[in-house]
Design a protein around this motif. Structure first.
Motif, PDB file in Angstrom:
ATOM      1  N   ASN A 149      -1.229   0.713  -7.095  1.00 37.44           N
ATOM      2  CA  ASN A 149      -2.077  -0.469  -7.163  1.00 37.44           C
ATOM      3  C   ASN A 149      -3.510  -0.072  -7.487  1.00 37.44           C
ATOM      4  O   ASN A 149      -4.008   0.931  -6.987  1.00 37.44           O
ATOM      5  N   VAL A 150      -4.185  -0.884  -8.296  1.00 37.27           N
ATOM      6  CA  VAL A 150      -5.570  -0.592  -8.689  1.00 37.27           C
ATOM      7  C   VAL A 150      -6.588  -1.464  -7.961  1.00 37.27           C
ATOM      8  O   VAL A 150      -7.776  -1.374  -8.232  1.00 37.27           O
ATOM      9  N   ASN A 151      -6.124  -2.291  -7.035  1.00 39.06           N
ATOM     10  CA  ASN A 151      -7.018  -3.174  -6.275  1.00 39.06           C
ATOM     11  C   ASN A 151      -7.290  -2.633  -4.877  1.00 39.06           C
ATOM     12  O   ASN A 151      -7.470  -3.398  -3.942  1.00 39.06           O
ATOM     13  N   SER A 152      -7.265  -1.331  -4.730  1.00 37.48           N
ATOM     14  CA  SER A 152      -7.530  -0.671  -3.441  1.00 37.48           C
ATOM     15  C   SER A 152      -6.510  -1.002  -2.359  1.00 37.48           C
ATOM     16  O   SER A 152      -6.771  -0.794  -1.180  1.00 37.48           O
ATOM     17  N   GLU A 153      -5.356  -1.522  -2.754  1.00 37.97           N
ATOM     18  CA  GLU A 153      -4.262  -1.751  -1.805  1.00 37.97           C
ATOM     19  C   GLU A 153      -3.345  -0.539  -1.883  1.00 37.97           C
ATOM     20  O   GLU A 153      -3.057  -0.038  -2.966  1.00 37.97           O
ATOM     21  N   LYS A 154      -2.908  -0.077  -0.755  1.00 40.07           N
ATOM     22  CA  LYS A 154      -2.029   1.090  -0.731  1.00 40.07           C
ATOM     23  C   LYS A 154      -0.591   0.618  -0.963  1.00 40.07           C
ATOM     24  O   LYS A 154       0.236   0.576  -0.055  1.00 40.07           O
ATOM     25  N   ARG A 155      -0.324   0.263  -2.218  1.00 38.71           N
ATOM     26  CA  ARG A 155       0.999  -0.187  -2.634  1.00 38.71           C
ATOM     27  C   ARG A 155       1.395   0.613  -3.869  1.00 38.71           C
ATOM     28  O   ARG A 155       0.565   0.877  -4.729  1.00 38.71           O
ATOM     29  N   TRP A 178       1.151   3.986   2.810  1.00 38.88           N
ATOM     30  CA  TRP A 178       1.485   3.282   1.575  1.00 38.88           C
ATOM     31  C   TRP A 178       2.712   2.393   1.744  1.00 38.88           C
ATOM     32  O   TRP A 178       3.697   2.789   2.380  1.00 38.88           O
ATOM     33  N   TYR A 181      -1.379  -2.695 -11.334  1.00 39.75           N
ATOM     34  CA  TYR A 181      -0.854  -1.351 -11.139  1.00 39.75           C
ATOM     35  C   TYR A 181      -1.140  -0.518 -12.380  1.00 39.75           C
ATOM     36  O   TYR A 181      -1.244  -1.038 -13.479  1.00 39.75           O
TER      37      TYR A 181
END
Length: 83
Positions: A27-33, A60, A8
């Motif tokens: 999140n920085v891994n392309s997950e919408k969290r 999200w 994140y």
């Protein structure tokens, strides 16, 4: 986030917006969290439910922690981090 190498980045500085709302971390891994942290004084009356509903409209998943003293273990477990 840094200590546990969570994927994140801080965006509470206004660098990232979702439908007119600025989450604290995304999140920085392309997950919408996203993650938001707050206290009881500033975040009352269904704040968590309203924010989660708002961000969900844009796809999200929200992790929102509100408290005057937050429990690091509970936060990490909620985020799926082994403690």
């Amino acid at each position: 986030i840094k200590k546990h190498h969570l994927p994140y980045k801080y965006t509470g500085d206004g660098s990232f917006w979702i439908g007119g709302k600025n989450p604290d971390f995304v999140n920085v891994n392309s997950e919408k969290r996203l993650i938001e942290i707050g206290n009881f004084y500033h975040h009352q009356n269904n704040y968590v439910e309203k924010r989660k509903k708002h961000f969900a409209r844009y796809g999200w998943e929200s992790y929102i922690f509100i408290g005057d003293k937050l429990d690091k273990k509970i936060i990490l477990e909620t985020l799926g981090v082994e403690v």
